[in-house]
Motif scaffolding. Sequence first.
Motif, PDB file in Angstrom:
ATOM      1  N   UNK A  38       0.825  -1.215   0.000  1.00  0.00           N
ATOM      2  CA  UNK A  38       0.000   0.000   0.000  1.00  0.00           C
ATOM      3  C   UNK A  38       0.860   1.267   0.000  1.00  0.00           C
ATOM      4  N   UNK A  39       1.938   1.247   0.750  1.00  0.00           N
ATOM      5  CA  UNK A  39       2.713   2.481   0.950  1.00  0.00           C
ATOM      6  C   UNK A  39       4.101   2.455   0.314  1.00  0.00           C
ATOM      7  N   UNK A  40       4.593   1.291  -0.034  1.00  0.00           N
ATOM      8  CA  UNK A  40       5.962   1.187  -0.537  1.00  0.00           C
ATOM      9  C   UNK A  40       7.008   1.186   0.579  1.00  0.00           C
ATOM     10  N   UNK A  41       6.562   1.352   1.822  1.00  0.00           N
ATOM     11  CA  UNK A  41       7.503   1.333   2.947  1.00  0.00           C
ATOM     12  C   UNK A  41       7.958  -0.094   3.246  1.00  0.00           C
ATOM     13  N   UNK A  42       8.884  -0.224   4.177  1.00  0.00           N
ATOM     14  CA  UNK A  42       9.260  -1.555   4.646  1.00  0.00           C
ATOM     15  C   UNK A  42       8.042  -2.196   5.307  1.00  0.00           C
ATOM     16  N   UNK A  43       7.848  -3.479   5.089  1.00  0.00           N
ATOM     17  CA  UNK A  43       6.803  -4.162   5.837  1.00  0.00           C
ATOM     18  C   UNK A  43       7.366  -4.610   7.186  1.00  0.00           C
ATOM     19  N   UNK A  44       6.549  -5.290   7.938  1.00  0.00           N
ATOM     20  CA  UNK A  44       6.949  -5.631   9.295  1.00  0.00           C
ATOM     21  C   UNK A  44       8.177  -6.544   9.346  1.00  0.00           C
ATOM     22  N   UNK A  45       8.214  -7.522   8.449  1.00  0.00           N
ATOM     23  CA  UNK A  45       9.359  -8.443   8.397  1.00  0.00           C
ATOM     24  C   UNK A  45      10.648  -7.666   8.173  1.00  0.00           C
ATOM     25  N   UNK A  46      10.606  -6.786   7.170  1.00  0.00           N
ATOM     26  CA  UNK A  46      11.806  -6.026   6.817  1.00  0.00           C
ATOM     27  C   UNK A  46      12.183  -5.077   7.945  1.00  0.00           C
ATOM     28  N   UNK A  47      11.168  -4.427   8.532  1.00  0.00           N
ATOM     29  CA  UNK A  47      11.464  -3.475   9.604  1.00  0.00           C
ATOM     30  C   UNK A  47      12.133  -4.183  10.777  1.00  0.00           C
ATOM     31  N   UNK A  48      11.613  -5.350  11.129  1.00  0.00           N
ATOM     32  CA  UNK A  48      12.185  -6.090  12.261  1.00  0.00           C
ATOM     33  C   UNK A  48      13.636  -6.501  12.004  1.00  0.00           C
ATOM     34  N   UNK A  49      13.960  -6.795  10.749  1.00  0.00           N
ATOM     35  CA  UNK A  49      15.358  -7.100  10.405  1.00  0.00           C
ATOM     36  C   UNK A  49      16.236  -5.885  10.693  1.00  0.00           C
ATOM     37  N   UNK A  50      15.765  -4.707  10.248  1.00  0.00           N
ATOM     38  CA  UNK A  50      16.530  -3.474  10.492  1.00  0.00           C
ATOM     39  C   UNK A  50      16.614  -3.172  11.981  1.00  0.00           C
ATOM     40  N   UNK A  51      15.522  -3.454  12.695  1.00  0.00           N
ATOM     41  CA  UNK A  51      15.490  -3.176  14.129  1.00  0.00           C
ATOM     42  C   UNK A  51      16.619  -3.937  14.829  1.00  0.00           C
ATOM     43  N   UNK A  52      16.727  -5.220  14.528  1.00  0.00           N
ATOM     44  CA  UNK A  52      17.777  -6.025  15.171  1.00  0.00           C
ATOM     45  C   UNK A  52      19.162  -5.503  14.800  1.00  0.00           C
ATOM     46  N   UNK A  53      19.350  -5.161  13.513  1.00  0.00           N
ATOM     47  CA  UNK A  53      20.647  -4.652  13.060  1.00  0.00           C
ATOM     48  C   UNK A  53      21.004  -3.353  13.771  1.00  0.00           C
ATOM     49  N   UNK A  54      20.034  -2.434  13.839  1.00  0.00           N
ATOM     50  CA  UNK A  54      20.296  -1.116  14.440  1.00  0.00           C
ATOM     51  C   UNK A  54      20.519  -1.224  15.946  1.00  0.00           C
ATOM     52  N   UNK A  55      19.768  -2.110  16.592  1.00  0.00           N
ATOM     53  CA  UNK A  55      19.953  -2.296  18.032  1.00  0.00           C
ATOM     54  C   UNK A  55      21.369  -2.812  18.298  1.00  0.00           C
ATOM     55  N   UNK A  56      21.808  -3.776  17.494  1.00  0.00           N
ATOM     56  CA  UNK A  56      23.160  -4.327  17.663  1.00  0.00           C
ATOM     57  C   UNK A  56      24.209  -3.252  17.408  1.00  0.00           C
ATOM     58  N   UNK A  57      23.986  -2.467  16.352  1.00  0.00           N
ATOM     59  CA  UNK A  57      24.948  -1.429  15.982  1.00  0.00           C
ATOM     60  C   UNK A  57      25.052  -0.367  17.087  1.00  0.00           C
ATOM     61  N   UNK A  58      23.896   0.080  17.585  1.00  0.00           N
ATOM     62  CA  UNK A  58      23.901   1.113  18.621  1.00  0.00           C
ATOM     63  C   UNK A  58      24.507   0.606  19.924  1.00  0.00           C
ATOM     64  N   UNK A  59      24.220  -0.668  20.245  1.00  0.00           N
ATOM     65  CA  UNK A  59      24.777  -1.214  21.485  1.00  0.00           C
ATOM     66  C   UNK A  59      26.300  -1.262  21.396  1.00  0.00           C
ATOM     67  N   UNK A  60      26.802  -1.678  20.229  1.00  0.00           N
ATOM     68  CA  UNK A  60      28.257  -1.765  20.034  1.00  0.00           C
ATOM     69  C   UNK A  60      28.920  -0.408  20.146  1.00  0.00           C
ATOM     70  N   UNK A  61      28.320   0.581  19.484  1.00  0.00           N
ATOM     71  CA  UNK A  61      28.992   1.887  19.397  1.00  0.00           C
ATOM     72  C   UNK A  61      28.520   2.838  20.488  1.00  0.00           C
ATOM     73  N   UNK A  62      27.590   2.352  21.341  1.00  0.00           N
ATOM     74  CA  UNK A  62      27.096   3.173  22.431  1.00  0.00           C
ATOM     75  C   UNK A  62      26.450   4.457  21.910  1.00  0.00           C
ATOM     76  N   UNK A  63      25.845   4.381  20.725  1.00  0.00           N
ATOM     77  CA  UNK A  63      25.171   5.537  20.136  1.00  0.00           C
ATOM     78  C   UNK A  63      23.690   5.477  20.481  1.00  0.00           C
ATOM     79  N   UNK A  64      23.061   6.652  20.619  1.00  0.00           N
ATOM     80  CA  UNK A  64      21.632   6.634  20.941  1.00  0.00           C
ATOM     81  C   UNK A  64      20.796   6.106  19.774  1.00  0.00           C
TER      82      UNK A  64
END
Length: 312
Positions: free
Chosen positions: A158-184
Amino acid sequence: LSKPIDVHGLADLLDKLTCTRPSDPYRVLILDDAVPLGDYYVAVLRDAGMLAYAISEPSALLDSIATLDPELILLDLYMPGCNGIEAARVVRQEERYAGIPIVFLSGESDRQQQLSAMGTGADDFLTKPIPDVDLVRAVELRVSRFRSLTALIRQDSLTGLLNRIAFDLHLETEVARSSRSDAPLVLAILDIDHFKRVNDTYGHPVGDRVIRSLAQMLLKRLRRHDVIGRYGGEEFSVLMPDTTIAAAEKVMNALREQFALLPQPNASGHFHCTFSAGLAELEGHYSGTVLTSTADAALYQAKRIGRNRVVC
Ligand code: GH3
Ligand code: MG
Ligand code: MG
Ligand code: MG
């Protein structure tokens, strides 16, 4: 893809859908017991700008897939200890690897043998010796199609945005990245207010247009490295890397005000819609799941205390 999307940053969106960049070299894993041959294919594919890696031991296959995250596997058919057919089966048994293109590359010219190799769920059977250009072309075709299909199954139609599956993949990646680099890192969950009424009053197609208008606004207003998904019906999620919760709150409030002013056309004129948002910030050893439930609780609070507001 399914709908024309009139946004800038379409390339960025595609990157996010595939979790790769178009400029990323194609990643190819080669399994051939003949080391010089494997090395030769690596050289040919690297010359074509790909990231190729060869192994000669079938037992190393799964580990190598986990490390390289290949977008195509080139398999020899006859190897001591394990043949290519068994190797292909082992790969296909892993659900997360079920979509990776597998191409056999073998001197076997017997059609029956080729067919049984293809029966493992392989995508192609190429015969050795193969001209370099043919090998490169075959690999390029498969990988580009793999990338397009991957993008398609990760996109909300409908929107062309990431769907839930794709968003959750990014969520895990970003959480890991931020935890490693201590970035907000901030997660925002947005939900359109009284949306059921919009559907009931103006009809479902008008409701759909409201959903799309919010998607467009998010795409236009947020930054390139923010990750935007449609999480469900009239619910969106936004990941804001390298952003403090105070800054994210400001951004979200500006969006909220802008959306509330946006005229939503209907048959007889226009009306207005609002959204509520809940924000959560990654702290300590939070996981994506905890971040989501924290943002969800904040959203619930925003709804409870009157809607059309942002709660942290
Ligand atoms: P609240 O302010 O508490 O969020 O109320 P609400 O009415 O927005 O919330 P509710 O979750 O009860 O209703 C959401 C509605 O969204 C119900 C569902 O029919 C509608 N919906 C879900 N997906 C779509 C869609 O793709 N298109 C349209 N038009 N409506 C959708
Ligand atoms: Mg061999
Ligand atoms: Mg809802
Ligand atoms: Mg709602």
